[in-house]
Design an enzyme around this catalytic site. Structure first.
Site, PDB file in Angstrom:
ATOM      1  N   THR A   1       0.847  -1.186   0.000  1.00 22.57           N
ATOM      2  CA  THR A   1       0.000   0.000   0.000  1.00 22.57           C
ATOM      3  C   THR A   1       0.889   1.244   0.000  1.00 22.57           C
ATOM      4  O   THR A   1       2.013   1.221   0.492  1.00 22.57           O
ATOM      5  CB  THR A   1      -0.948   0.038   1.211  1.00 22.57           C
ATOM      6  OG1 THR A   1      -0.191   0.157   2.420  1.00 22.57           O
ATOM      7  CG2 THR A   1      -1.817  -1.217   1.258  1.00 22.57           C
ATOM      8  N   GLY A   2       0.382   2.312  -0.590  1.00 27.31           N
ATOM      9  CA  GLY A   2       1.214   3.499  -0.733  1.00 27.31           C
ATOM     10  C   GLY A   2       2.412   3.210  -1.618  1.00 27.31           C
ATOM     11  O   GLY A   2       3.512   3.700  -1.374  1.00 27.31           O
ATOM     12  N   GLY A   3       2.179   2.427  -2.675  1.00 34.12           N
ATOM     13  CA  GLY A   3       3.279   1.957  -3.504  1.00 34.12           C
ATOM     14  C   GLY A   3       3.561   2.780  -4.742  1.00 34.12           C
ATOM     15  O   GLY A   3       4.347   2.364  -5.591  1.00 34.12           O
TER      16      GLY A   3
ATOM     17  N   GLY B   1       7.983   7.151  -3.405  1.00 28.06           N
ATOM     18  CA  GLY B   1       8.850   7.059  -2.243  1.00 28.06           C
ATOM     19  C   GLY B   1       9.278   5.655  -1.865  1.00 28.06           C
ATOM     20  O   GLY B   1       9.648   4.841  -2.721  1.00 28.06           O
TER      21      GLY B   1
ATOM     22  N   GLY C   1       7.465   3.196  -0.759  1.00 30.32           N
ATOM     23  CA  GLY C   1       6.570   2.174  -1.293  1.00 30.32           C
ATOM     24  C   GLY C   1       6.913   1.796  -2.715  1.00 30.32           C
ATOM     25  O   GLY C   1       6.907   0.614  -3.083  1.00 30.32           O
TER      26      GLY C   1
ATOM     27  N   TYR D   1       2.145  12.933  14.192  1.00 26.51           N
ATOM     28  CA  TYR D   1       2.659  11.892  13.296  1.00 26.51           C
ATOM     29  C   TYR D   1       3.407  10.822  14.090  1.00 26.51           C
ATOM     30  O   TYR D   1       3.198   9.614  13.890  1.00 26.51           O
ATOM     31  CB  TYR D   1       3.584  12.530  12.267  1.00 26.51           C
ATOM     32  CG  TYR D   1       4.390  11.549  11.450  1.00 26.51           C
ATOM     33  CD1 TYR D   1       3.811  10.846  10.394  1.00 26.51           C
ATOM     34  CD2 TYR D   1       5.740  11.337  11.727  1.00 26.51           C
ATOM     35  CE1 TYR D   1       4.556   9.944   9.652  1.00 26.51           C
ATOM     36  CE2 TYR D   1       6.494  10.450  10.985  1.00 26.51           C
ATOM     37  CZ  TYR D   1       5.893   9.749   9.945  1.00 26.51           C
ATOM     38  OH  TYR D   1       6.639   8.856   9.206  1.00 26.51           O
TER      39      TYR D   1
END
Length: 244
Positions: free
Chosen positions: A12-14, A17, A19, A150
């Protein structure tokens, strides 16, 4: 020998960056890879770069219905998941005293709620001995000013892994955490000023930021059978920043 040959991996978030670097590393090691991203343009560019062994789907991990639709795609094309990397996350600088309710909700929705449902809704697809890898951050143990919310979200991710490492026994998968330090990604360079960047490099014992590929190498190890007896662990890839 390709260490992920014939494995099915989800990142996920691939689409950018760390990912994207992870998806690239998995592809190079022989895996069939599925990636998610919230922005269609970035996702399409990532898939075009990575090639036919990588499938992309627009998905906001904080929305369970979108995860369901994504996992139906994985089910239809591959039938299982051998490696699951819950990497999608966001960070926003907000000095203490200026934190808003919307900021808290947005960060925790993706970084914590999204991580929970990324794994929970994948459970029916996880193969025996699957490897689950969560992306936390060295901020979880050494938060910087302005990134307290965060950091709290990433500390929650670390503790999810501890609990899941115990509760996963019946199904046989294992759960580990990669905690990157400051990494040279577009997201980080948009988040901090050049002055903050130079200051960050100065306090890392190795004297530099990580490259996304260096974090991906750690994740690839945890995805592979070489780490078959590693469970509930946190691997800090931070140049020593949070270690000394």
């Amino acid at each position: 020998m390709a260490v992920l040959k014939d494995k099915v991996a989800v990142v996920t978030g691939g689409s950018s960056g760390i990912g994207l670097a992870t998806a690239r590393a998995f592809r190079d090691e022989g895996a069939k890879v599925f990636i998610t991203g919230r922005r269609k343009d970035a996702l399409d560019a990532a898939v075009a770069e990575l090639g036919a062994s990588v499938t992309g789907a627009v998905c906001d991990v904080s929305v369970p219905a979108e995860l369901d639709a994504f996992y139906e795609t994985v089910r239809g094309q591959a039938g299982r998941i051998d490696v699951l990397v819950a990497n999608a996350g966001i960070g926003t600088v907000a000095p203490f005293g200026e934190v808003t309710e919307d900021l808290i909700d947005s960060i925790f929705a993706i970084n914590v709620k999204g991580t929970i449902f990324t794994l929970q809704q994948a459970l029916p697809l996880l193969s025996a001995n699957a490897s689950v890898i969560l992306t936390s951050s060295t901020a979880a143990t050494r938060p910087n000013q302005g990134l307290e919310v965060y950091a709290a979200s990433k500390a929650a991710v670390r503790n999810l892994a501890r609990g899941w490492a115990l509760s996963s026994r019946a199904q046989g998968f294992r759960v580990n955490v990669v905690s990157p330090g400051a990494t040279r990604t577009a997201g980080l360079l948009e988040l901090i000023t050049p002055e903050m960047l130079k200051e960050t490099e100065g306090v890392v014992p190795l004297g530099r930021l990580a490259e996304p590929e260096e974090i991906a190498a750690v994740t690839t190890f945890l995805a592979s059978d070489a780490s078959s007896y590693v469970n509930g662990a946190e691997f800090s890839a931070d140049g020593g920043y949070a270690q000394v």
